[in-house]
Design a protein around this motif. Structure first.
Motif, PDB file in Angstrom:
ATOM      1  N   ALA A  97     -23.432 -15.038 -59.549  1.00  0.00           N
ATOM      2  CA  ALA A  97     -24.441 -14.012 -60.181  1.00  0.00           C
ATOM      3  C   ALA A  97     -23.615 -13.331 -61.447  1.00  0.00           C
ATOM      4  CB  ALA A  97     -25.134 -13.133 -59.134  1.00  0.00           C
ATOM      5  N   LYS A 140     -42.373  -4.515 -43.148  1.00  0.00           N
ATOM      6  CA  LYS A 140     -43.522  -3.588 -43.621  1.00  0.00           C
ATOM      7  C   LYS A 140     -44.657  -3.902 -42.570  1.00  0.00           C
ATOM      8  CE  LYS A 140     -42.962  -1.826 -48.178  1.00  0.00           C
ATOM      9  NZ  LYS A 140     -43.316  -1.926 -49.708  1.00  0.00           N
ATOM     10  N   VAL A 190     -28.068 -13.191 -51.305  1.00  0.00           N
ATOM     11  CA  VAL A 190     -27.971 -12.450 -50.358  1.00  0.00           C
ATOM     12  C   VAL A 190     -29.329 -11.295 -50.133  1.00  0.00           C
ATOM     13  CG1 VAL A 190     -26.566 -10.458 -49.413  1.00  0.00           C
ATOM     14  CG2 VAL A 190     -25.730 -12.748 -50.038  1.00  0.00           C
ATOM     15  N   ARG A 191     -29.647 -11.141 -51.022  1.00  0.00           N
ATOM     16  CA  ARG A 191     -30.922 -10.395 -51.104  1.00  0.00           C
ATOM     17  C   ARG A 191     -32.079 -10.999 -51.987  1.00  0.00           C
ATOM     18  NH1 ARG A 191     -29.911  -3.882 -50.819  1.00  0.00           N
ATOM     19  NH2 ARG A 191     -28.906  -4.059 -48.853  1.00  0.00           N
ATOM     20  N   TYR A 219     -34.540 -12.323 -47.987  1.00  0.00           N
ATOM     21  CA  TYR A 219     -34.482 -10.942 -47.803  1.00  0.00           C
ATOM     22  C   TYR A 219     -35.715 -10.357 -48.137  1.00  0.00           C
ATOM     23  CZ  TYR A 219     -33.484  -5.982 -48.866  1.00  0.00           C
ATOM     24  OH  TYR A 219     -33.544  -4.711 -48.749  1.00  0.00           O
ATOM     25  N   GLY A 227     -23.685   5.145 -44.193  1.00  0.00           N
ATOM     26  CA  GLY A 227     -22.715   4.144 -44.150  1.00  0.00           C
ATOM     27  C   GLY A 227     -23.444   2.914 -44.230  1.00  0.00           C
ATOM     28  N   SER A 280     -31.362   3.588 -42.369  1.00  0.00           N
ATOM     29  CA  SER A 280     -31.072   2.729 -41.281  1.00  0.00           C
ATOM     30  C   SER A 280     -29.685   2.530 -41.032  1.00  0.00           C
ATOM     31  CB  SER A 280     -31.749   1.247 -41.463  1.00  0.00           C
ATOM     32  OG  SER A 280     -31.155   0.749 -42.529  1.00  0.00           O
ATOM     33  N   ALA A 305     -26.123  -0.783 -40.248  1.00  0.00           N
ATOM     34  CA  ALA A 305     -27.427  -1.052 -40.266  1.00  0.00           C
ATOM     35  C   ALA A 305     -27.814  -1.578 -38.992  1.00  0.00           C
ATOM     36  CB  ALA A 305     -27.997  -1.677 -41.203  1.00  0.00           C
ATOM     37  N   VAL A 338     -26.804  -9.625 -44.686  1.00  0.00           N
ATOM     38  CA  VAL A 338     -25.805  -8.919 -45.363  1.00  0.00           C
ATOM     39  C   VAL A 338     -25.001  -8.022 -44.399  1.00  0.00           C
ATOM     40  CG1 VAL A 338     -27.268  -7.049 -45.918  1.00  0.00           C
ATOM     41  CG2 VAL A 338     -25.060  -7.389 -47.337  1.00  0.00           C
ATOM     42  N   GLY A 339     -23.468  -8.259 -44.628  1.00  0.00           N
ATOM     43  CA  GLY A 339     -22.533  -7.346 -43.738  1.00  0.00           C
ATOM     44  C   GLY A 339     -22.613  -5.906 -44.054  1.00  0.00           C
ATOM     45  N   ASN A 340     -23.546  -5.413 -42.959  1.00  0.00           N
ATOM     46  CA  ASN A 340     -23.913  -4.074 -43.221  1.00  0.00           C
ATOM     47  C   ASN A 340     -23.805  -3.475 -41.936  1.00  0.00           C
ATOM     48  OD1 ASN A 340     -25.321  -1.681 -44.313  1.00  0.00           O
ATOM     49  ND2 ASN A 340     -27.322  -2.584 -44.606  1.00  0.00           N
ATOM     50  N   TYR A 363     -19.158 -16.326 -52.052  1.00  0.00           N
ATOM     51  CA  TYR A 363     -19.839 -15.366 -52.156  1.00  0.00           C
ATOM     52  C   TYR A 363     -20.864 -14.961 -53.351  1.00  0.00           C
ATOM     53  CZ  TYR A 363     -21.348 -10.336 -51.765  1.00  0.00           C
ATOM     54  OH  TYR A 363     -22.076  -9.042 -51.805  1.00  0.00           O
ATOM     55  N   CYS A 399     -20.481   0.675 -46.060  1.00  0.00           N
ATOM     56  CA  CYS A 399     -21.051   0.268 -47.058  1.00  0.00           C
ATOM     57  C   CYS A 399     -21.704   1.128 -47.849  1.00  0.00           C
ATOM     58  CB  CYS A 399     -22.036  -0.877 -46.686  1.00  0.00           C
ATOM     59  SG  CYS A 399     -21.435  -1.801 -45.497  1.00  0.00           S
ATOM     60  N   LEU A 440     -29.733 -15.699 -63.344  1.00  0.00           N
ATOM     61  CA  LEU A 440     -28.849 -15.468 -62.314  1.00  0.00           C
ATOM     62  C   LEU A 440     -29.508 -15.467 -60.952  1.00  0.00           C
ATOM     63  CD1 LEU A 440     -28.653 -12.416 -60.834  1.00  0.00           C
ATOM     64  CD2 LEU A 440     -27.793 -12.027 -63.256  1.00  0.00           C
ATOM     65  N   VAL A 441     -28.856 -15.949 -59.824  1.00  0.00           N
ATOM     66  CA  VAL A 441     -29.423 -15.838 -58.627  1.00  0.00           C
ATOM     67  C   VAL A 441     -28.653 -15.172 -57.579  1.00  0.00           C
ATOM     68  CG1 VAL A 441     -30.030 -17.427 -56.543  1.00  0.00           C
ATOM     69  CG2 VAL A 441     -30.201 -18.384 -59.110  1.00  0.00           C
ATOM     70  N   TYR A 442     -29.232 -14.224 -56.778  1.00  0.00           N
ATOM     71  CA  TYR A 442     -28.224 -13.665 -55.679  1.00  0.00           C
ATOM     72  C   TYR A 442     -29.099 -13.726 -54.591  1.00  0.00           C
ATOM     73  CZ  TYR A 442     -25.355  -9.981 -53.727  1.00  0.00           C
ATOM     74  OH  TYR A 442     -24.720  -9.410 -52.663  1.00  0.00           O
TER      75      TYR A 442
END
Lengths: 484, 484
Positions: B171, B36, B23-24, B28, A102, A98, B51, B46-48, B166, B298, B19-21
């Motif tokens: 995490a 789907k 952003v995903r 997410y 990059g 997607s 995308a 997320v800074g992508n 962040y 990224c 641990l906890v993350y």
């Protein structure tokens, strides 16, 4: 006086201080220094084919160039530089992303590539795979590190590793704070796997209070080059099932086979062939990479692992950890796709792909013979044939005077030998102690990757060095031999 | 009955379980499910940038295509598709490698690229750097993980992190078994850094027996977007010097600045400007990446860190750990080279590079304003301006009835709000609790990355959702407002 630094050597993570990674250890660092001073170095310390002149396969690099520069696809001149099947494949892979290369992908990798891996596994083994149980990684090493990290809880957790082993395992077990439980490959039996020894080592470790939780095996072997037979693999699986041990199958050399008696068989296939209860109960993680085979795309850092019979919650936890670093590099993922789905017989690029890959593999097979034979022609050296993988692991019988000289120099005897070899010839190897070896035996590991053209000269330099070394440390006996 | 699995959730590494993350995380995963099922999702979690439609810069992709397919350079038609300066640059980068992109590099990265980083740092800061103290990495996150791993020895080792932070930091600290020591950014003062609070937190942690060893700061801030002033940075450095605390400077957003009062200043420059004893004593590690700025690459996973005043033995240990995974991906390294050494005014590709990079940056600045203004026009929402980085972090005043409804649904109030937002609009954000926030306050993080064209619609959808949410949970009061 300035206060002690936060990262004073006294104050850093002990696991990091304790770990050893010999493949890029003392010998490599010394070799790099000598290279800086202008000496010609032959880096056979690590399986890095392109660094020794192996050319990349053309088709995957064409696809990758187009994926990196998708605007070329719309250029009216694109056909002048790229075949139509490379253009079509680049479009396909871009459609999996997607936002192109990059954009971060899913933390397990692009779903489209994971599906290609499943298609490959089905074709290879005859059993279906689930794309959600395929994790793409920045090379196989990163995957191994993720798995060992989730398995090991503390120093009481033991991981069975073959000795000799690839030091990724010993180093990572140290890094995550676990205990390596050795099992010994039998050098006299062509580095074969001995279930009896394995059983004894597990019992001994358990007696010491170690929770033996996982077993690493490398097939084809690194540094030993042996290829496991179906019955070997069956025994291993039954053993792990009975002992409730998770299997970590390092199968990164599955394309590197140099004999015809034992073609590569995946642990997954043998496990599924065994049927119930094994096929539903044995926890298995299988690793693969684009760095080996006839690909040798080490610098691209592409790989994957497949999870079989792993608890779904553990899969979720692995996914969570992978997500911290967001995603494996996307170009490396595309190389995985290209590896598992190379050009097919009717494709424009097929003849070239076939010619390139065959010629690399056939040359490696010849080099495996040249090297084994070369070592076996050397004084005090014996060497099993490299049945697979990329390494030769000869045993060097060091004279007592050499062992004493090493001790005086404050070096392990095999390190002493390898440094002398490096300084005399520029050949950069790794001492056997970096992989583990039976007490009192000494080895070195070298890749079989110097070009076929260079190989005779490399072996000649080695032989000359070894002759002089043995002469120097075997005194009279030697002088006699020398004049024969 | 089958025995308990080795990777039964009860038996896996506790640090990983804990641990906890975010952003995903939950949001997410829910967004991916909805996607789907066919729902259109706007991934602002997320800074992508790519995308969300940002196009890659052309010149670096041309160079990368040629590096991946070096045979194109010798093709007589190469000039039809590639400008001469891209060809020259590709040749230069290939000359840095030993065997092209398919060969492992040194574990710190290619020396030629590390030199380019040093040249960039000298030009940026006016102080020399040492290429042996630059480590190239698979994105900045991997570097942060390597550093935290060597710093943290056990649960008693504390790492100061800004709150909000962040979650890479929280995490990873959990993963390596350390303790996060929070210090609070001041929302009322545009998320400014408050040395007094910092001092109190350090004292409190030390009273509890925590060894406060390092301080993380993010400039420009993530998720908060604030840009630190020179005097802020000076205070921070003096504080760390007095308290013997190592500094981890997350400077990945250094190109993302949307105001003119406080241009980016690196911690390295401010440290060197301070002079002795600071410039020789404060341990500093600075991180940068190709994933942000106007690059947004990224998926390529390229980054580096620079070590300043780190003990040489600790540098060796970092090198050793990096060597276990052999080398960072080589294409990502080349992107680092391209980022630090972009086309220069007299180069053929300069005008295009300038136009592309300027237009991305100017648009991001406009989007920062549209988003802040949009949030501030919403009921019960206040939002500081995004001075830098890529995020907006509005505070949402949740009505008691909404907090109660969240509780009834077994969710944190901000998670509840963000899930409702996602389900109503397809906008995928991250709840403030994933970053940390003052007790009783609620936030969400969204990127400012939806295209400028889409932005008004995104903000309108958000406003409509928020109005309805607030109406639903503020009862009568709401009904009145609703009919105004």
């Amino acid at each position: 006086m300035a206060p002690t630094k936060v990262l004073d050597p006294e104050n850093i993570n002990e696991n990091i201080k304790n770990l050893v990674y010999a493949v890029r250890g003392e010998l490599y660092i010394r070799a790099s220094e000598l290279q800086k001073e202008g000496k010609k170095i032959i880096f056979t310390n690590v399986g890095n084919p392109h660094a020794l002149g192996q050319k990349p396969l053309t088709f995957p690099r064409q696809v990758m160039a187009l994926c990196q520069a998708p605007f070329l696809i719309d250029d009216p001149n694109v056909d002048l530089l790229f075949p139509a099947d490379a253009i079509a494949r680049a479009k396909l892979y871009l459609s999996y992303t997607s936002g192109g290369l990059g954009a971060y992908s899913d933390s397990r990798g692009l779903p489209g590539i994971r599906q290609e891996v499943c298609d490959f596994l089905l074709q290879r083994d005859g059993y279906p795979s689930d794309p959600d149980l395929i994790f793409l990684t920045d090379g196989a090493s990163k995957g191994v590190m993720q798995l060992l990290n989730i398995i090991v809880r503390d120093k009481k957790d033991g991981i069975l590793c073959p000795i000799p082993q690839y030091p990724l395992y010993s180093a990572t077990i140290e890094l995550v704070g676990g205990t390596l439980v050795p099992y010994y490959l039998n050098e006299e039996n062509n580095w074969g796997l001995d279930i009896k020894d394995l059983r004894q080592q597990v019992a001994a470790a358990r007696n010491k209070g170690i929770n033996v939780r996982a077993l690493v095996f490398i097939n084809p072997g690194n540094p030993t080059g042996q290829c496991l037979s179906e019955s070997n693999l069956r025994d291993l699986i039954e053993f792990c099932h009975n002992e409730n041990i998770l299997m970590l199958a390092d199968e990164v050399y599955q394309q590197n086979i140099y004999q015809d008696e034992r073609p590569f068989l995946s642990a997954k296939k043998v496990l599924m062939d065994l049927g119930l209860p094994y096929s539903k109960e044995v926890e298995l993680v299988s690793f693969h990479t684009v760095s080996k085979g006839y690909w040798g795309e080490c610098g691209q850092r592409g790989g994957y692992f497949e999870l079989t019979n792993i608890h779904p919650k553990a899969v979720d936890e692995l996914y969570k950890v992978a997500s911290i670093s967001l995603s494996p590099n996307v170009p490396g993922q595309i190389f995985v796709g290209l590896m598992v789905n190379p050009p097919k017989p009717n494709d424009i690029s097929y003849p070239r792909y076939l010619q390139e890959s065959k010629s690399i593999l056939e040359s490696l097979r010849r080099r495996a013979h040249i090297m084994t034979d070369g070592f076996n022609s050397c004084r005090n050296i014996t060497c099993n044939f490299t049945e697979g993988a990329m390494y030769s692991f000869p045993k060097v019988k060091l004279p007592p005077a050499a062992v004493a000289a090493a001790k005086a120099a404050g070096k392990a005897p095999d390190v002493f030998y390898c440094i002398k070899l490096l300084e005399a010839t520029g050949i950069s190897t790794v001492p056997g102690s970096g992989f583990g070896q039976k007490e009192g035996t000494f080895h070195l590991r070298t890749t079989i990757l110097p070009s076929e053209e260079d190989m005779p000269e490399v072996m000649q330099m080695f032989k000359k060095f070894n002759d002089e070394f043995m002469s120097a440390y075997e005194g009279d006996l030697l002088t006699n031999n020398h004049h024969l």
